[in-house]
Design an enzyme around this catalytic site. Sequence first.
Site, PDB file in Angstrom:
ATOM      1  N   TYR A  80       0.843  -1.200   0.000  1.00 24.67           N
ATOM      2  CA  TYR A  80       0.000   0.000   0.000  1.00 24.67           C
ATOM      3  C   TYR A  80       0.872   1.240   0.000  1.00 24.67           C
ATOM      4  O   TYR A  80       1.887   1.295   0.691  1.00 24.67           O
ATOM      5  CB  TYR A  80      -0.895   0.017   1.249  1.00 24.67           C
ATOM      6  CG  TYR A  80      -1.691   1.297   1.387  1.00 24.67           C
ATOM      7  CD1 TYR A  80      -2.981   1.385   0.872  1.00 24.67           C
ATOM      8  CD2 TYR A  80      -1.147   2.427   2.009  1.00 24.67           C
ATOM      9  CE1 TYR A  80      -3.718   2.559   0.984  1.00 24.67           C
ATOM     10  CE2 TYR A  80      -1.874   3.611   2.114  1.00 24.67           C
ATOM     11  CZ  TYR A  80      -3.151   3.659   1.606  1.00 24.67           C
ATOM     12  OH  TYR A  80      -3.866   4.830   1.701  1.00 24.67           O
ATOM     13  N   GLU A 100      -3.494   7.503  -4.203  1.00 23.76           N
ATOM     14  CA  GLU A 100      -3.502   6.267  -3.413  1.00 23.76           C
ATOM     15  C   GLU A 100      -3.305   5.067  -4.333  1.00 23.76           C
ATOM     16  O   GLU A 100      -4.064   4.886  -5.291  1.00 23.76           O
ATOM     17  CB  GLU A 100      -4.821   6.122  -2.649  1.00 23.76           C
ATOM     18  CG  GLU A 100      -4.816   4.920  -1.711  1.00 23.76           C
ATOM     19  CD  GLU A 100      -6.128   4.762  -0.952  1.00 23.76           C
ATOM     20  OE1 GLU A 100      -7.191   4.778  -1.597  1.00 23.76           O
ATOM     21  OE2 GLU A 100      -6.083   4.620   0.282  1.00 23.76           O
TER      22      GLU A 100
END
Length: 392
Positions: free
Chosen positions: A109, A200
Site C-alpha cells: 500500500y 492512493e
Amino acid sequence: MKIHEYQAKQVLAKYGVPVPRGQVAFTVDEAVKAAQTLGGSVWVVKAQIHAGGRGKGGGVKVSKGLDAVRKNAEAILGMTLVTHQTGPQGRVVKKVLVEEGMDIRKELYMSMLVDRDSQSVVVLASTEGGMEIEVVAAKTPEKILRETVDPTMGLLPFQAQRLAYGLGLDKINPKLMRPAAEMIASLYKAFQGEDCSLVEINPLVITGDDRILALDAKVAFDDNAGFRHKQQAELRDLDEEEPLEIEATNADLNYIKLDGNIGCMVNGAGLAMGTMDIIKQVGGEPANFLDIGGNADQARVEKAFKIITADGNVRCIMINIFGGIVRCDVVAEGVVAAFKNVGVSVPVVVRLEGTNAEKAHKIIASSGLGKKLTMAKGLKDAAQKSVAAAAG
Ligand code: GDP
Ligand code: MN
C-alpha cells in the site's frame, strides 16, 4: 475532483510511474478488442466508477482467455456495483478498464495526501496492500509507515529509500530497491505537478518477475488549483457526480448531499459543520452540508431552498445564519420572500443571531406563514425544533 482509475494511471504514467498496460472500453465488443490489442492470455476487466472496494463487489475480474473477457465485460458493464464507498444504492458501471493480467507476488500500500497537522504532504506506506487502510490503521497502526515531506525541499531520496526498506523490499529482492525509490519519487512528482489532494496506490504490487507497478490508482485533484491545470477539466465525469452538487457548484453554493432528513442552510463552512454536529447531538440526521456564503440575499436563499428541497428525503429545513456583515432583518425578509416564491412545502426553522436579530424575529413572526416558518432561540433550540418538525 475525483477521476477514474484509467485516467489516474495515464496521468501517473506521464510522470514515470510504472502501470500495467490497459485500455478503457465502453462496450463488450470494445473490451474484447482491447484485450486482443493488448495481447497475452490473461486480462483483468475492471469497473470504472468513482469509488473503491470494487473487487469485493464483483467489479474486478481476472479473465483467462478472450471468452472470459467477453463474459466478464458483459457482467460488469451495466451492473449496479455496490461497495462500501458507493452507499447501498450503488453505481451503474458505464465503462471498464481492460488490463494485461499481472502475476502478483506481493501486494503493498502507498498513498500521498495533505496532512493539515504538519502542513505538509505525507507519504503513507504499508506491507498490508489490498486491505482497506482504515482497517489497518485501526487494528495494526504499527504497520503503517509515514514520511513527512518538507515542502521547501520536496521528497528526499533517503525518505524514498527508507520507505522501500520499511516495506521489506530489500528482503524480497535487493534489485527492487532502486525502481521502488524511483517510483516513490515519480509519485511525488505527479502529486506536486498536478496539485493533487490524494494519490492512493492500493495495491502497489511486486510481480512474479520482480517488477514493481501501480496495480490500482486513485487520484483526486485539488479544485482550488484547477485554474493552473485547465486540461484536468477534460477528465471530469459528470455521470459520477451528484446532480444536485453540480447544480449547487454552478450557483456558487457549497453543497454536499448526505443521507438524513433535515436540510441545512447556513452561512459559513464552520457554522455549517457545527450545525450538522448539533443536529446529530439532539438525535437528528442532516440531509446536507450547505454553506450559502456571506451574502445571504433573497436570490441565494431561493436557490438554496430549491436545491435542498429537490432532495426527496428532506422533512424539515433548519436555517442557521449569523448576521455579522449581513443584517439579520435583511436576511429574514429574503427568507420570507424566498419561502413564498419557491413554494417550500416542508416546515422551516430559523435561527438568526447578530446584527438586528430582534427586528428579524418580528419579520418572521408577522410573515403570516405560521408554523411553516418558525423562529428558534439559540442553536440547540433550533436543532431540537427541527428534529421534532422532521418527525412530526
Ligand atoms: P478495488 O477493489 O476497487 O480497490 O480494485 P483493485 O484495482 O485494487 O483490485 C482489487 C484486487 O483485484 C487487487 O487487490 C488484486 O488482488 C486483484 N487484481 C487486480 N488486478 C489483478 C491482476 O492483474 N492479477 C491478479 N492476479 N489480481 C488482480
Ligand atoms: Mn484497490
